[in-house]
Design a protein around this motif. Structure first.
Motif, PDB file in Angstrom:
ATOM      1  N   ARG A   3     -11.368   3.763  -7.976  1.00  0.00           N
ATOM      2  CA  ARG A   3     -12.803   3.464  -7.945  1.00  0.00           C
ATOM      3  C   ARG A   3     -13.198   2.556  -9.103  1.00  0.00           C
ATOM      4  O   ARG A   3     -13.966   1.611  -8.937  1.00  0.00           O
ATOM      5  CB  ARG A   3     -13.626   4.755  -7.987  1.00  0.00           C
ATOM      6  CG  ARG A   3     -13.485   5.627  -6.753  1.00  0.00           C
ATOM      7  CD  ARG A   3     -14.636   6.608  -6.606  1.00  0.00           C
ATOM      8  NE  ARG A   3     -14.860   7.445  -7.761  1.00  0.00           N
ATOM      9  CZ  ARG A   3     -14.219   8.586  -8.001  1.00  0.00           C
ATOM     10  NH1 ARG A   3     -13.270   9.003  -7.155  1.00  0.00           N
ATOM     11  NH2 ARG A   3     -14.494   9.319  -9.058  1.00  0.00           N
ATOM     12  N   SER A  46     -20.373   4.140  -5.962  1.00  0.00           N
ATOM     13  CA  SER A  46     -19.030   4.716  -5.863  1.00  0.00           C
ATOM     14  C   SER A  46     -19.111   6.209  -5.617  1.00  0.00           C
ATOM     15  O   SER A  46     -19.837   6.917  -6.328  1.00  0.00           O
ATOM     16  CB  SER A  46     -18.232   4.443  -7.143  1.00  0.00           C
ATOM     17  OG  SER A  46     -18.048   3.062  -7.339  1.00  0.00           O
ATOM     18  N   HIS A  84     -18.726   2.661  -1.719  1.00  0.00           N
ATOM     19  CA  HIS A  84     -17.270   2.702  -1.825  1.00  0.00           C
ATOM     20  C   HIS A  84     -16.848   4.155  -1.981  1.00  0.00           C
ATOM     21  O   HIS A  84     -17.275   4.844  -2.915  1.00  0.00           O
ATOM     22  CB  HIS A  84     -16.800   1.882  -3.036  1.00  0.00           C
ATOM     23  CG  HIS A  84     -15.324   1.929  -3.254  1.00  0.00           C
ATOM     24  ND1 HIS A  84     -14.752   2.155  -4.497  1.00  0.00           N
ATOM     25  CD2 HIS A  84     -14.294   1.790  -2.379  1.00  0.00           C
ATOM     26  CE1 HIS A  84     -13.433   2.145  -4.365  1.00  0.00           C
ATOM     27  NE2 HIS A  84     -13.142   1.930  -3.102  1.00  0.00           N
ATOM     28  N   ASP A 128     -13.693   6.730  -2.360  1.00  0.00           N
ATOM     29  CA  ASP A 128     -12.266   6.835  -2.693  1.00  0.00           C
ATOM     30  C   ASP A 128     -12.090   8.040  -3.593  1.00  0.00           C
ATOM     31  O   ASP A 128     -12.836   8.213  -4.567  1.00  0.00           O
ATOM     32  CB  ASP A 128     -11.792   5.560  -3.406  1.00  0.00           C
ATOM     33  CG  ASP A 128     -10.277   5.450  -3.488  1.00  0.00           C
ATOM     34  OD1 ASP A 128      -9.626   6.477  -3.770  1.00  0.00           O
ATOM     35  OD2 ASP A 128      -9.747   4.348  -3.284  1.00  0.00           O
TER      36      ASP A 128
END
Length: 294
Positions: free
Chosen positions: A161, A179, A153, A155
């Motif tokens: 997040r 993340s 992921h 961001d």
């Protein structure tokens, strides 16, 4: 296998410490936790560990401690040449402005959660931080386990997040979430460069449009124009409802474009829907050659 990482928790509330231990066990995290119940004991233990060359990877500090306060412990760590390299996190039930200001000395300031799901999120974040800082000296398989897909992921917004990580846990989607706050870290991960030398190839990348561009080219373009990465599914999760943005991302190769929902429950539902992507994605993909940098 990732070597176990060591976490020292300086906390007088044994119930909170046991909740963190249970959360780490629930996620099967490779960590060893020890608890010091006062600031004085914490400093003694840290000094002893420094002399023995066995400093913990992370120190977690409650600000409200009997005797020596957590703030004083944090200041001692930052001023001590033998300890200042330790990652220090504040995990507290306090929301006082002065405590948040003190938290600026820490690597991160986390509020104690009310629910066990929140403790699992914190345990996961601690694992991510510890793994990134820990030197990797072992060779690892260069392929993803088909039994446990990995998701990346990306961001640039820390709050987003953390919200995504919490929703991911609640969604029940099978997999391991990583993340990243920017395109640079994401590319280091994909190339298995340190501090991600043991990274497992992701099955799915969830990418936010607001991530800063790298050398004038978006992360999406870099992924989808490189033969080493372009078979990995990429979903753009954006706050933009612009048809032009949707069209441009699909032209660049995005497998899907999803507008960020306005509610937390909506985010949980969207993440749960990613299971179809994980099921359809092949695990027999081109392998990125892993290299290490000092």
């Amino acid at each position: 296998m990732t070597p176990p990482y060591r976490v020292m928790v300086i906390e007088d509330n044994q119930n909170d410490f046991h909740l963190l231990v249970q959360a780490c066990r629930a996620l099967s995290l490779p960590c060893v936790l020890e608890c010091q119940t006062t600031g004085e004991f914490g400093i003694l233990a840290l000094n002893h560990a420094a002399r023995a060359g066995r400093l913990p990877d992370i120190v977690i500090i409650e600000l409200d401690l009997p005797g020596m306060s957590g703030g004083d412990v944090l200041r001692h760590i930052r001023k001590n040449a033998a300890l200042c390299s330790v990652m220090a996190l504040v995990l507290t039930g306090s929301s006082q402005p002065q405590d948040r200001a003190l938290g600026a000395l820490a690597d991160s300031y986390l509020a104690k959660p009310a629910l066990f799901a929140g403790w699992k999120e914190i345990a996961y974040l601690i694992s991510e931080w510890a793994t990134r800082r820990k030197p990797i000296e072992v060779d690892v398989p260069r392929h993803s386990s088909p039994r446990m897909p990995h998701l990346l992921h990306v961001d640039d917004d820390l709050d987003d997040r953390q919200l995504f990580a919490r929703a991911f846990l609640q969604s029940g989607l099978p997999g391991v979430l990583h993340s990243m706050g920017g395109a640079t870290d994401a590319l280091l991960y994909l190339n298995r460069l340190r501090p991600y030398a043991d990274a497992v190839r992701p099955t799915l990348i969830i990418y936010d449009l607001s991530v800063p561009r790298l050398a004038g080219r978006s992360l999406l373009e870099l992924i989808k124009t490189n033969v080493l990465y372009n078979a990995i599914a990429v979903i753009v999760l954006s706050g933009s409802e612009s048809v032009a943005d949707m069209h441009r991302c699909r032209e660049m190769g995005a497998d899907d474009y999803v507008v960020k929902p306005s509610s937390y429950d909506g985010l949980v539902e969207i993440i749960a829907s990613f299971e179809s992507v994980l099921t359809e994605s092949s695990t027999d993909l081109p392998i990125v050659a892993g290299t290490s940098c000092g």
